[in-house]
Design a protein around this motif. Structure first.
Motif, mmCIF file in Angstrom:
data_model
loop_
_atom_site.group_PDB
_atom_site.id
_atom_site.type_symbol
_atom_site.label_atom_id
_atom_site.label_comp_id
_atom_site.label_asym_id
_atom_site.label_seq_id
_atom_site.Cartn_x
_atom_site.Cartn_y
_atom_site.Cartn_z
ATOM 1 N N THR A 11 0.836 -1.195 0.000
ATOM 2 C CA THR A 11 0.000 0.000 0.000
ATOM 3 C C THR A 11 0.876 1.251 0.000
ATOM 4 O O THR A 11 0.574 2.216 -0.708
ATOM 5 C CB THR A 11 -0.946 0.003 1.207
ATOM 6 N N LEU A 12 1.951 1.233 0.771
ATOM 7 C CA LEU A 12 2.873 2.368 0.790
ATOM 8 C C LEU A 12 3.456 2.598 -0.600
ATOM 9 O O LEU A 12 3.487 3.726 -1.092
ATOM 10 C CB LEU A 12 3.990 2.160 1.807
ATOM 11 N N SER A 13 3.895 1.530 -1.252
ATOM 12 C CA SER A 13 4.454 1.656 -2.600
ATOM 13 C C SER A 13 3.427 2.225 -3.569
ATOM 14 O O SER A 13 3.741 3.091 -4.385
ATOM 15 C CB SER A 13 4.947 0.298 -3.108
ATOM 16 N N ALA A 14 2.201 1.742 -3.475
ATOM 17 C CA ALA A 14 1.140 2.221 -4.364
ATOM 18 C C ALA A 14 0.836 3.692 -4.097
ATOM 19 O O ALA A 14 0.641 4.474 -5.034
ATOM 20 C CB ALA A 14 -0.120 1.372 -4.195
ATOM 21 N N ALA A 17 3.696 5.765 -5.429
ATOM 22 C CA ALA A 17 3.656 5.800 -6.895
ATOM 23 C C ALA A 17 2.635 6.824 -7.390
ATOM 24 O O ALA A 17 2.927 7.631 -8.277
ATOM 25 C CB ALA A 17 3.336 4.413 -7.448
ATOM 26 N N GLY A 18 1.454 6.819 -6.798
ATOM 27 C CA GLY A 18 0.427 7.781 -7.206
ATOM 28 C C GLY A 18 0.810 9.209 -6.874
ATOM 29 O O GLY A 18 0.660 10.118 -7.691
ATOM 30 N N ASP A 19 1.331 9.413 -5.663
ATOM 31 C CA ASP A 19 1.743 10.756 -5.255
ATOM 32 C C ASP A 19 2.880 11.268 -6.127
ATOM 33 O O ASP A 19 2.879 12.421 -6.566
ATOM 34 C CB ASP A 19 2.179 10.773 -3.787
ATOM 35 N N LEU A 20 3.857 10.410 -6.378
ATOM 36 C CA LEU A 20 5.021 10.809 -7.175
ATOM 37 C C LEU A 20 4.624 11.144 -8.606
ATOM 38 O O LEU A 20 5.073 12.146 -9.172
ATOM 39 C CB LEU A 20 6.064 9.692 -7.151
ATOM 40 N N ARG A 21 3.761 10.323 -9.204
ATOM 41 C CA ARG A 21 3.285 10.596 -10.556
ATOM 42 C C ARG A 21 2.604 11.956 -10.636
ATOM 43 O O ARG A 21 2.866 12.761 -11.521
ATOM 44 C CB ARG A 21 2.322 9.496 -11.021
ATOM 45 N N SER A 22 1.773 12.237 -9.651
ATOM 46 C CA SER A 22 1.052 13.506 -9.624
ATOM 47 C C SER A 22 2.007 14.686 -9.449
ATOM 48 O O SER A 22 1.908 15.691 -10.162
ATOM 49 C CB SER A 22 0.031 13.475 -8.487
ATOM 50 N N ILE A 23 2.928 14.563 -8.522
ATOM 51 C CA ILE A 23 3.866 15.653 -8.243
ATOM 52 C C ILE A 23 4.796 15.896 -9.423
ATOM 53 O O ILE A 23 5.045 17.041 -9.804
ATOM 54 C CB ILE A 23 4.660 15.360 -6.954
#
Length: 150
Positions: A11-14, A17-23
């Protein structure tokens, strides 16, 4: 990052991944705003960057690399040639083909655009992050480099 969503490594990785993609997407847009992209289409920018990275290429090879038909690529590059950003020379392996390459005018344009973006980012880092936060960012950059490695 929402700490409540973090209950396992997966869950942390997911979440990361979502936060990093957005940022990264937002940062990319902000950086794009700082350069002078002119009236170039995304396809034209992709061609310029590909030629810069990979060197001279034919229209056909550019079209294959960008997933386009050669006729469409011809339409894409015509304004770049007219603007003096691309130059053609005979292909030494096949005289019927023309190798396109960046002109010095184009290389200067690309350097100035990068410098403008990096200047904005440098000033923004200095203005918004403390010295300690900048050190944390330096560590994060090393981790991002590992993620982006081939």
């Amino acid at each position: 990052m929402d700490k409540r969503r973090i209950d396992s490594g997966d869950t942390l990785s997911a979440t990361l991944a979502g936060d990093l993609r957005s940022i990264v997407g937002r940062l990319k847009r902000r950086l794009r705003e700082q350069g002078t992209v002119g009236d170039f289409t995304p396809s034209q920018v992709a061609v310029l960057l590909r030629l810069e990275r990979d060197g001279p290429a034919t229209v056909s090879s550019l079209a294959r690399a960008e997933g386009m038909r050669p006729q469409s690529m011809g339409t894409t590059i015509a304004p770049l040639e007219a603007a003096g950003l691309l130059a053609g020379s005979p292909d030494p392996d096949d005289g019927r083909q023309t190798l396109l390459s960046l002109t010095e005018t184009c290389r200067t344009y690309l350097r100035k655009n990068r410098a403008a973006r990096e200047d904005w980012l440098c000033r923004t880092i200095q203005a918004r992050l403390t010295a300690d936060e900048q050190r944390h960012l330096a560590t994060a950059v090393k981790l991002l480099e590992r993620l982006a490695a081939d």
